[in-house]
Design a protein around this motif. Structure first.
Motif, short mmCIF file in Angstrom:
data_model
loop_
_atom_site.label_atom_id
_atom_site.label_comp_id
_atom_site.label_asym_id
_atom_site.label_seq_id
_atom_site.Cartn_x
_atom_site.Cartn_y
_atom_site.Cartn_z
N ILE A 4 0.85 -1.21 0.00
CA ILE A 4 0.00 0.00 0.00
C ILE A 4 0.88 1.25 0.00
O ILE A 4 0.66 2.19 -0.76
N ALA A 5 1.90 1.24 0.86
CA ALA A 5 2.74 2.43 1.00
C ALA A 5 3.57 2.70 -0.26
O ALA A 5 3.76 3.84 -0.65
N THR A 6 4.05 1.64 -0.89
CA THR A 6 4.97 1.82 -2.03
C THR A 6 4.23 1.84 -3.37
O THR A 6 4.82 2.26 -4.37
N GLY A 7 3.01 1.34 -3.40
CA GLY A 7 2.34 1.17 -4.69
C GLY A 7 3.11 0.20 -5.57
O GLY A 7 3.00 0.23 -6.79
N GLY A 8 3.90 -0.67 -4.95
CA GLY A 8 4.65 -1.69 -5.71
C GLY A 8 6.03 -1.24 -6.15
O GLY A 8 6.72 -1.96 -6.87
N LEU A 9 6.45 -0.05 -5.72
CA LEU A 9 7.79 0.43 -6.11
C LEU A 9 8.87 -0.31 -5.30
O LEU A 9 8.93 -0.17 -4.08
N THR A 10 9.68 -1.09 -5.99
CA THR A 10 10.75 -1.82 -5.30
C THR A 10 12.09 -1.18 -5.65
O THR A 10 12.20 -0.43 -6.63
N SER A 11 13.10 -1.49 -4.87
CA SER A 11 14.42 -0.93 -5.16
C SER A 11 14.98 -1.62 -6.40
O SER A 11 14.66 -2.77 -6.69
N ASP A 12 15.82 -0.89 -7.13
CA ASP A 12 16.55 -1.51 -8.24
C ASP A 12 17.68 -2.37 -7.70
O ASP A 12 18.04 -3.38 -8.27
N LEU A 13 18.23 -1.91 -6.58
CA LEU A 13 19.32 -2.63 -5.95
C LEU A 13 19.34 -2.28 -4.47
O LEU A 13 19.17 -1.12 -4.10
N THR A 14 19.50 -3.30 -3.64
CA THR A 14 19.63 -3.06 -2.20
C THR A 14 20.96 -3.60 -1.74
O THR A 14 21.28 -4.77 -1.97
N ILE A 15 21.76 -2.71 -1.14
CA ILE A 15 23.04 -3.12 -0.58
C ILE A 15 22.80 -3.45 0.88
O ILE A 15 22.41 -2.58 1.67
N TRP A 16 23.01 -4.71 1.25
CA TRP A 16 22.87 -5.11 2.65
C TRP A 16 24.25 -5.15 3.29
O TRP A 16 25.08 -5.98 2.93
N LEU A 17 24.49 -4.23 4.19
CA LEU A 17 25.77 -4.19 4.92
C LEU A 17 25.63 -5.13 6.11
O LEU A 17 24.98 -4.81 7.11
N ASP A 18 26.24 -6.29 5.97
CA ASP A 18 26.07 -7.36 6.95
C ASP A 18 27.18 -7.27 8.00
O ASP A 18 28.31 -7.69 7.75
N VAL A 19 26.84 -6.69 9.13
CA VAL A 19 27.82 -6.53 10.20
C VAL A 19 27.36 -7.37 11.40
O VAL A 19 26.16 -7.58 11.59
N ASP A 20 28.29 -7.85 12.19
CA ASP A 20 27.91 -8.55 13.42
C ASP A 20 27.16 -7.55 14.30
O ASP A 20 27.60 -6.40 14.45
N VAL A 21 26.07 -8.01 14.90
CA VAL A 21 25.23 -7.13 15.71
C VAL A 21 26.05 -6.41 16.78
O VAL A 21 25.93 -5.20 16.98
N GLU A 22 26.94 -7.16 17.43
CA GLU A 22 27.73 -6.57 18.53
C GLU A 22 28.68 -5.50 17.98
O GLU A 22 28.89 -4.48 18.63
#
Ligand code: ATP
Ligand code: MG
Length: 212
Positions: A123-141
């Motif tokens: 509903i919020a995006t109207g279906g607009l998705t990212s072209d690319l998502t960079i996930w910066l995967d860091v240890d939580v701590e």
């Protein structure tokens, strides 16, 4: 040329804001016009919502579904006011958090119903998705230690338990596995310079309009 929506995601202190800045400078140096924005808080209305969402509310906690709706309201405004017009104008948008944050934090972290979250995201995006998502995967701590070592005090979400942040982290892992072409993982534990170079490589490969 159509615009691109490039999103930076990850747990607290993973380096989203700093890497987004480096990335923006790099794209600008290549002559690409960039808009940097964020959720929550990418619009004037959103700034009010961001403050409500992140400030510490000791005696009147925000109910979980209320929190979800506030994030959705912020997103809806952001898309109408910022994302759609800038994409239509052919801009590259770098966005600090987007729909995956809601899935990771409210879905995996809080345990809210994924169907509800997916519906609200739609509903919020109207279906607009990212072209690319960079996930910066860091240890939580590691991420939290970076925040604690900084100047600012921890916000309402950052103050959640380690177990909460671990669930969020697990959420990002599962999202990345489910959407391998949209979400690209980068090891956020590495040095800022290394992460920066890796992101540039990813952008070179993924955004074929960038003829470098
Ligand atoms: N790869 C890195 N190695 C060491 N320190 C880093 C690295 N990336 C960022 N930092 C430092 O960690 C802190 C948090 O970084 P940053 O604000 O970019 O993260 P963030 O993901 O935007 O955090 P938040 O979730 O609070 O928005 C900053 O002090 C930043 O300088
Ligand atoms: Mg940040």
């Amino acid at each position: 040329m159509g615009g691109k929506l490039i999103v930076f995601e990850g747990v607290e202190g993973c380096g989203k804001t700093s890497q987004m800045q480096f990335c923006g400078q790099w794209l600008e140096s290549l002559g690409i016009s960039v808009i940097a924005t964020r959720e929550p808080g990418g619009t004037e209305l959103g700034l009010h919502l961001r403050r409500l969402l992140l400030e510490k509310a000791d005696n009147q906690p925000i109910a979980e579904v209320t929190e979800l709706l506030l994030y959705a309201a912020d997103r809806s405004q952001h898309i109408e006011q910022e994302l759609k017009p800038n994409l239509a104008a052919g801009k590259y948008i770098l966005c600090d958090r987007y729909t995956d944050s809601t899935i990771a934090y409210q879905g995996y972290g809080r345990g809210l119903d994924m169907n509800l979250i997916n519906q609200l995201n739609l509903i919020a995006t109207g279906g607009l998705t990212s072209d690319l998502t960079i996930w910066l995967d860091v240890d939580v701590e590691v991420g939290l230690a970076r925040k604690k070592g900084g100047e600012a005090s921890l916000d309402r979400i950052e103050q959640e338990t380690i177990a909460f942040h671990r669930r969020v982290q697990q959420g990002y892992g599962e999202l990345a596995a489910s959407y391998p072409s949209r979400i690209v993982r980068v090891d956020g534990n590495l040095s800022q310079e290394t992460v920066q170079k890796m992101i540039q490589e990813i952008l070179r490969v993924h955004l074929n309009e960038l003829t470098l």
